[in-house]
Design a protein around this motif. Structure first.
Motif, PDB file in Angstrom:
ATOM      1  N   LYS A  97       2.833  13.146  -9.387  1.00  7.58           N
ATOM      2  CA  LYS A  97       1.762  12.943 -10.352  1.00  7.58           C
ATOM      3  C   LYS A  97       2.290  12.775 -11.780  1.00  7.58           C
ATOM      4  CE  LYS A  97       0.499  17.845 -11.077  1.00  7.58           C
ATOM      5  NZ  LYS A  97      -0.638  18.801 -10.990  1.00  7.58           N
ATOM      6  N   ASP A  99       0.832  -1.205   0.000  1.00  7.95           N
ATOM      7  CA  ASP A  99       0.000   0.000   0.000  1.00  7.95           C
ATOM      8  C   ASP A  99       0.864   1.251   0.000  1.00  7.95           C
ATOM      9  OD1 ASP A  99      -2.368  -1.412   0.003  1.00  7.95           O
ATOM     10  OD2 ASP A  99      -2.578  -1.391   2.180  1.00  7.95           O
ATOM     11  N   ASP A 151      -7.584   3.313  -4.150  1.00  8.11           N
ATOM     12  CA  ASP A 151      -6.143   3.506  -4.002  1.00  8.11           C
ATOM     13  C   ASP A 151      -5.741   4.864  -4.567  1.00  8.11           C
ATOM     14  OD1 ASP A 151      -5.757   1.098  -2.756  1.00  8.11           O
ATOM     15  OD2 ASP A 151      -5.148   0.025  -4.550  1.00  8.11           O
ATOM     16  N   VAL A 152      -6.136   5.122  -5.800  1.00  2.58           N
ATOM     17  CA  VAL A 152      -5.857   6.400  -6.453  1.00  2.58           C
ATOM     18  C   VAL A 152      -7.095   6.836  -7.224  1.00  2.58           C
ATOM     19  CG1 VAL A 152      -4.498   7.598  -8.213  1.00  2.58           C
ATOM     20  CG2 VAL A 152      -3.374   5.983  -6.669  1.00  2.58           C
ATOM     21  N   GLU A 180      -6.472   0.870  -9.080  1.00  4.00           N
ATOM     22  CA  GLU A 180      -6.439  -0.021  -7.923  1.00  4.00           C
ATOM     23  C   GLU A 180      -5.341  -1.058  -8.086  1.00  4.00           C
ATOM     24  OE1 GLU A 180      -8.979  -0.772  -5.117  1.00  4.00           O
ATOM     25  OE2 GLU A 180      -8.898   1.399  -5.336  1.00  4.00           O
ATOM     26  N   TYR A 199      -5.784  15.203  -7.966  1.00  2.00           N
ATOM     27  CA  TYR A 199      -6.182  14.110  -7.086  1.00  2.00           C
ATOM     28  C   TYR A 199      -7.486  14.472  -6.393  1.00  2.00           C
ATOM     29  CZ  TYR A 199      -1.687  11.871  -7.807  1.00  2.00           C
ATOM     30  OH  TYR A 199      -0.601  11.255  -8.388  1.00  2.00           O
ATOM     31  N   ALA A 257     -10.304  10.125  -2.064  1.00  2.74           N
ATOM     32  CA  ALA A 257     -10.296   8.688  -2.355  1.00  2.74           C
ATOM     33  C   ALA A 257     -11.317   7.919  -1.544  1.00  2.74           C
ATOM     34  CB  ALA A 257      -8.907   8.109  -2.091  1.00  2.74           C
ATOM     35  N   GLY A 291       0.125   7.953  -5.865  1.00  2.00           N
ATOM     36  CA  GLY A 291      -0.947   8.621  -5.136  1.00  2.00           C
ATOM     37  C   GLY A 291      -0.592   9.930  -4.470  1.00  2.00           C
ATOM     38  N   THR A 292       0.549  10.520  -4.812  1.00  2.00           N
ATOM     39  CA  THR A 292       0.946  11.794  -4.206  1.00  2.00           C
ATOM     40  C   THR A 292       1.102  12.860  -5.281  1.00  2.00           C
ATOM     41  OG1 THR A 292       3.301  11.177  -4.343  1.00  2.00           O
ATOM     42  CG2 THR A 292       2.143  10.653  -2.307  1.00  2.00           C
ATOM     43  N   LYS A 326       1.045   3.927  -3.287  1.00  2.00           N
ATOM     44  CA  LYS A 326       0.574   5.295  -3.112  1.00  2.00           C
ATOM     45  C   LYS A 326       1.719   6.307  -3.159  1.00  2.00           C
ATOM     46  CE  LYS A 326      -3.594   3.840  -0.766  1.00  2.00           C
ATOM     47  NZ  LYS A 326      -4.337   3.668   0.498  1.00  2.00           N
ATOM     48  N   SER A 339       3.952  -1.544   6.188  1.00  2.00           N
ATOM     49  CA  SER A 339       3.243  -1.940   4.976  1.00  2.00           C
ATOM     50  C   SER A 339       3.849  -3.199   4.368  1.00  2.00           C
ATOM     51  CB  SER A 339       3.290  -0.792   3.956  1.00  2.00           C
ATOM     52  OG  SER A 339       2.491  -1.077   2.828  1.00  2.00           O
TER      53      SER A 339
END
Length: 331
Positions: A29, A16, A69-70, A83, A51, A54, A24-25, A20, A226
């Motif tokens: 991007k 995870d 997830d995103v 995902e 973004y 979520a 996911g930040t 991310k 994680s």
């Protein structure tokens, strides 16, 4: 903590934290834009992404919660859900369809509205195979199709599934940007040095971000947690599959019929998966994790996990497996 439990040079994108971190930040991007362009358009169509929240709770208080997830949109307002699916779920296709309803419904406008929608893309990066009929076919792109004409009926809803275990290209076989991205996702954690085929600005950013030695203490601690969750999951799932096959084959041999062998395999696999999940929940409960965290880490709904969680906590401190299974039968 130090890196004594982490031997890899680069982050594992199947965790995870790793997924991310890379996609996911906002600061990274550029990586997400490059991946989506390579996957969906084969050229630089997406120029920018924003973004979005979520976590979605639905329109009614009793609706199911959805945590992506995103989740982002591009400059045209088109929506993208990405995902990372670590393990096979019985209804993962249903789940992706369910998730697609959120970015569709949120486009509704108050007052007069002609129902025009922006495109929605749901991308599933799967750490398992669901179609064993063709070992070469791993990139599934699904749209609504008219079965009579065999033409796309609606082109603004797209589901993409990538069966990552089937992607086996070597560095020398990488041709397109799409190939390179899949190679990175499949092999990043095992790389000791940066491949020569991955030499451009986007991958400069990726390898700099993914290098574990550059993590802060906080990032390192979060990644370690994680990674432990991922290793626990992988261990119990592998054990469950092995035990499931053994139970299934034994029952098949006893019955001596093809039907019996198939039923035995299925029954054994289900029993093995259930046992694996119980063991995983026990580990997490012993670490003091609450139901909400456990459900999130196992990618399950809290309501679905609660009976098992309650059975496990009630069996403390012995955590007798047979006792837990009996409690689950009575629920």
């Amino acid at each position: 903590m130090g890196t004594e439990g982490i031997q890899d040079k680069y982050v594992n994108p199947y965790t995870d934290f790793g997924f991310k971190l890379l996609f996911g930040t906002a600061m990274n991007k550029e990586l997400l834009i490059s991946f989506l362009n390579a996957l969906l358009f084969k050229e630089e169509v997406i120029k920018d992404v924003t973004y979005l929240n979520a976590e979605h709770l639905g329109t009614q208080e009793f609706d199911r919660r959805a945590v992506f997830d995103v989740y982002c949109e591009n400059e045209k307002g088109e929506k993208f859900l990405v995902e990372m699916q670590r393990g096979e779920q019985q209804f993962f296709k249903d789940r992706s369809v369910f998730y697609s309803t959120f970015p569709i419904r949120e486009q509704a406008k108050r007052g007069e509205w002609d129902y025009e929608l922006k495109a929605v893309y749901v991308v599933g990066i799967l750490n398992f195979s669901f179609d064993n009929s063709d070992e070469e076919y791993f990139h599934h792109e699904v749209k609504l199709v008219d079965l009579y004409t065999h033409k796309v009926f609606y082109d603004k809803l797209t589901f993409v599934y990538l069966e990552m275990p089937k992607f086996n290209k070597t560095e020398n076989e990488l041709e397109s940007m799409f190939d390179k991205w899949l190679f990175v996702l499949r092999n990043l954690a095992s790389l000791l040095e940066r491949p020569k085929a991955l030499q451009n600005r986007v991958f400069d950013r990726l390898f700099e971000t993914a290098e574990i030695a550059k993590f802060t203490k906080t990032e390192l601690s979060e990644y370690w947690d994680s990674l432990k969750n991922f290793r626990d999951w992988y261990s119990v799932i592998s054990t469950a599959e092995k035990k499931g096959m053994e139970i299934g084959m034994e029952k098949g041999r006893e019955e001596g019929r093809q039907e019996g062998r198939q039923e035995g395999r299925e029954e054994g696999k289900k029993e093995g998966e259930k046992l694996a999940k119980i063991n995983l929940v026990i580990k997490k409960v012993k670490r003091g994790k609450p139901l909400s965290i456990i459900a999130s880490e196992l990618e399950e709904e809290e309501d679905d996990m609660k009976p098992m969680y309650d059975a496990v906590t009630a069996s403390a401190p012995e955590y007798n497996i047979d006792e837990i299974k009996e409690k689950l039968k009575t629920n």
